[in-house]
Motif scaffolding. Structure first.
Motif, short mmCIF file in Angstrom:
data_model
loop_
_atom_site.label_atom_id
_atom_site.label_comp_id
_atom_site.label_asym_id
_atom_site.label_seq_id
_atom_site.Cartn_x
_atom_site.Cartn_y
_atom_site.Cartn_z
N GLY A 25 -3.69 0.62 -8.98
CA GLY A 25 -4.22 1.40 -10.08
C GLY A 25 -4.60 2.83 -9.76
N VAL A 26 -4.40 3.28 -8.52
CA VAL A 26 -4.78 4.65 -8.15
C VAL A 26 -3.64 5.62 -8.47
CG1 VAL A 26 -6.32 3.88 -6.31
CG2 VAL A 26 -3.91 4.33 -5.79
N PRO A 27 -3.94 6.93 -8.55
CA PRO A 27 -2.85 7.90 -8.71
C PRO A 27 -1.89 7.83 -7.52
CG PRO A 27 -4.98 8.92 -9.17
CD PRO A 27 -5.26 7.57 -8.60
N ASP A 28 -0.69 8.37 -7.72
CA ASP A 28 0.31 8.35 -6.65
C ASP A 28 -0.26 8.94 -5.36
OD1 ASP A 28 2.01 7.35 -8.49
OD2 ASP A 28 3.42 9.02 -8.49
N ILE A 29 0.04 8.28 -4.24
CA ILE A 29 -0.26 8.84 -2.93
C ILE A 29 0.88 9.79 -2.57
CG2 ILE A 29 -0.57 8.28 -0.47
CD1 ILE A 29 -1.63 5.52 -1.44
N GLU A 40 6.77 13.50 -1.11
CA GLU A 40 7.19 12.18 -1.57
C GLU A 40 6.02 11.47 -2.24
OE1 GLU A 40 8.78 10.10 1.77
OE2 GLU A 40 10.11 11.73 2.35
N HIS A 41 6.35 10.55 -3.13
CA HIS A 41 5.34 9.80 -3.88
C HIS A 41 5.33 8.35 -3.42
CE1 HIS A 41 4.83 12.71 -7.37
NE2 HIS A 41 5.83 13.22 -6.67
N ILE A 42 4.14 7.75 -3.37
CA ILE A 42 4.01 6.30 -3.25
C ILE A 42 3.21 5.85 -4.46
CG2 ILE A 42 3.18 4.36 -1.87
CD1 ILE A 42 3.28 6.14 0.56
N ALA A 43 3.89 5.19 -5.38
CA ALA A 43 3.23 4.75 -6.61
C ALA A 43 2.47 3.45 -6.36
CB ALA A 43 4.26 4.55 -7.71
N GLU A 58 -2.04 -9.65 -5.69
CA GLU A 58 -0.94 -9.68 -4.72
C GLU A 58 -1.36 -8.93 -3.46
OE1 GLU A 58 2.76 -8.33 -6.16
OE2 GLU A 58 3.11 -10.10 -7.39
N ARG A 59 -1.18 -9.58 -2.30
CA ARG A 59 -1.62 -9.00 -1.03
C ARG A 59 -0.52 -8.22 -0.32
NH1 ARG A 59 -3.96 -14.03 -1.60
NH2 ARG A 59 -6.20 -14.16 -1.24
N SER A 60 0.67 -8.16 -0.88
CA SER A 60 1.80 -7.55 -0.18
C SER A 60 1.61 -6.04 -0.04
CB SER A 60 3.11 -7.84 -0.92
OG SER A 60 3.04 -7.37 -2.25
N PHE A 61 2.21 -5.50 1.03
CA PHE A 61 2.08 -4.09 1.36
C PHE A 61 3.42 -3.38 1.23
CE2 PHE A 61 -1.37 -6.18 3.53
CZ PHE A 61 -2.40 -5.27 3.54
N ASP A 62 3.36 -2.06 1.09
CA ASP A 62 4.53 -1.19 1.29
C ASP A 62 4.46 -0.65 2.71
OD1 ASP A 62 5.86 -1.20 -1.25
OD2 ASP A 62 4.18 -0.06 -2.04
N MET A 63 5.62 -0.53 3.36
CA MET A 63 5.70 0.04 4.69
C MET A 63 6.14 1.50 4.59
SD MET A 63 4.66 -2.14 6.90
CE MET A 63 5.23 -1.39 8.42
N LEU A 64 5.57 2.35 5.42
CA LEU A 64 5.82 3.77 5.36
C LEU A 64 5.96 4.33 6.77
CD1 LEU A 64 5.75 6.49 3.75
CD2 LEU A 64 3.28 6.45 4.06
N LEU A 72 -0.71 13.16 4.56
CA LEU A 72 -0.81 12.17 3.50
C LEU A 72 -2.04 12.49 2.66
CD1 LEU A 72 -0.26 8.39 3.89
CD2 LEU A 72 -2.37 9.18 2.84
N TYR A 73 -1.88 12.44 1.33
CA TYR A 73 -2.97 12.79 0.42
C TYR A 73 -3.25 11.63 -0.53
CZ TYR A 73 -2.16 17.47 2.16
OH TYR A 73 -2.02 18.56 2.99
N MET A 74 -4.51 11.20 -0.55
CA MET A 74 -4.99 10.20 -1.50
C MET A 74 -6.03 10.88 -2.38
SD MET A 74 -5.44 7.04 1.19
CE MET A 74 -5.87 5.84 -0.09
N LEU A 75 -6.06 10.49 -3.66
CA LEU A 75 -6.94 11.18 -4.59
C LEU A 75 -7.36 10.27 -5.72
CD1 LEU A 75 -4.79 13.03 -7.14
CD2 LEU A 75 -3.74 12.52 -4.93
N THR A 76 -8.44 10.65 -6.38
CA THR A 76 -8.84 9.99 -7.62
C THR A 76 -8.24 10.77 -8.80
OG1 THR A 76 -10.88 11.30 -7.76
CG2 THR A 76 -10.99 9.19 -6.59
N ASP A 77 -8.24 10.13 -9.96
CA ASP A 77 -7.63 10.79 -11.12
C ASP A 77 -8.46 11.98 -11.62
OD1 ASP A 77 -9.74 9.45 -12.28
OD2 ASP A 77 -8.49 8.08 -13.46
N GLY A 78 -9.67 12.15 -11.06
CA GLY A 78 -10.45 13.32 -11.41
C GLY A 78 -9.81 14.62 -10.96
N VAL A 79 -8.90 14.54 -9.97
CA VAL A 79 -8.19 15.73 -9.52
C VAL A 79 -7.13 16.12 -10.55
CG1 VAL A 79 -6.70 16.71 -7.73
CG2 VAL A 79 -8.60 15.19 -7.09
#
Length: 337
Positions: A25-29, A40-43, A58-64, A72-79
């Motif tokens: 549920g977070v914005p794209d990484i 690049e985006h990680i949705a 679901e506990r599954s992960f994406d590999m990067l 790498l940038y992570m953010l809340t939708d407040g940005v």
């Protein structure tokens, strides 16, 4: 309660820089590549925490794969949803431009925040603004992790030979989730605590494929839409509650090696199976774009985590191999290749 929580977690290997990503549920990484400056985006492909019951989680992960210097940038939708006096949002486009336009990578974070404040021009802030920047430096992180292990008095793992079999009939499948128990069993027997998340993900994907697609006969194509996603898990719960016949067998075989060991996992089920040739199409792109494949993105993830994976005809027996070393790293920095 009607409450939910968006969340994201990333585990990064100190040696290789490879990352395991869970996002709900977070914005794209965003990732800014060091060499090209491309972004690049990680949705987020999971639901926020608290939406639905345990059956929807679901506990599954994406590999990067990260290279030295990648950011790498992570953010809340407040940005991205920050507004100016005209009610216009800052948006993902301005964020990407702020990240990509700066000639000096070390100045990106400050540049983003400056551009955001300039855009708002003093307009009231309606939500939190949180931005995290991670710079990949695997060599430094490996040296730090080594010092932490030495400081903690960690001891060398003793690699031993062992074998475990588990048979789950219909009653057991209705009432018991073996994934956390089997993972903990491997931790207790072999002590592979630094591999817990990877091994849990492998077991979770293999078991879910056997139960959902093999025993319960569910179709991953249902999950292509939000409505189908909910229907998939409603139908799963219904079929599992009514399950009167069927089984899943789990077999773990560990063999020691000179510098670690290899865990071989076999999972078979009572289902009709499928044509294993379909998995030859299971590239990352195909699994992402074509939800009708048996693997979805799950089989692509398994290929990245495991050193080898084989599906035997008629498609209801899968073998996976995971090798590890005494330095607590995966034996192959790029498994599946």
């Amino acid at each position: 309660t009607g409450m939910f929580l968006v969340a994201a977690g990333i585990e990064i290997s100190a040696r290789t820089g490879s990352a395991m990503v869970w996002a709900g549920g977070v914005p794209d990484i965003l990732i800014r590549r060091f060499g090209s400056g491309s972004i690049e985006h990680i949705a987020a492909r999971h639901l926020p925490l608290g939406i639905g019951g345990d059956e929807l989680f679901e506990r599954s992960f994406d590999m990067l794969a990260l290279e030295p210097g990648d950011r790498l940038y992570m953010l809340t939708d407040g940005v991205t949803e920050a507004e100016n006096a005209s009610g216009e949002m800052f948006g993902i486009g301005r964020l990407k431009q702020s990240i990509g336009e700066h000639a000096d990578p070390d100045g990106i974070f400050d540049r983003v925040m400056t551009n955001l404040e300039t855009f708002r021009a003093g307009h009231a802030q309606n939500d939190d603004v949180t931005l995290l920047e991670y710079v990949c430096n695997p060599g430094l992180e490996h040296r730090i992790s080594q010092r932490l292990r030495i400081g903690a008095g960690s001891r060398r793992q003793v690699s031993t030979e062992w074998h475990i079999d588990m048979h789950l009939n219909a009653e057991a499948l209705r009432d018991f989730d073996p994934r956390p128990v089997v993972t903990q069993l491997v931790m207790d027997v072999q002590g592979l605590y630094n591999h817990r998340e990877r091994l849990f993900t492998i077991l979770a994907e293999l078991f879910s494929n056997a139960l959902d697609h093999g025993v319960l006969g569910l179709d991953s194509a249902m999950k292509r839409s939000s409505e189908g996603f909910s229907e998939y898990y409603r139908l799963r719960a219904e079929r599992l509650a009514a399950l009167a016949d069927g089984w899943v067998d789990i077999s773990l075989n560990h063999q020691p090696s000179m510098d670690g060991g290899q865990l071989n996992i076999q999972i078979s089920d009572s289902g009709a199976g499928f044509d294993p040739k379909i998995l030859e199409q299971a590239t990352d792109r195909v699994c992402h774009d074509n939800a009708e494949l048996f693997c979805g993105r799950g089989f692509s993830l398994l290929r990245q985590l495991c050193d080898n994976i084989i599906v035997h005809p008629p498609g209801n027996l899968t073998e996976a191999a995971y090798a590890w070393r005494h330095d607590n790293e995966h034996a192959n920095p790029h498994p599946g290749e």
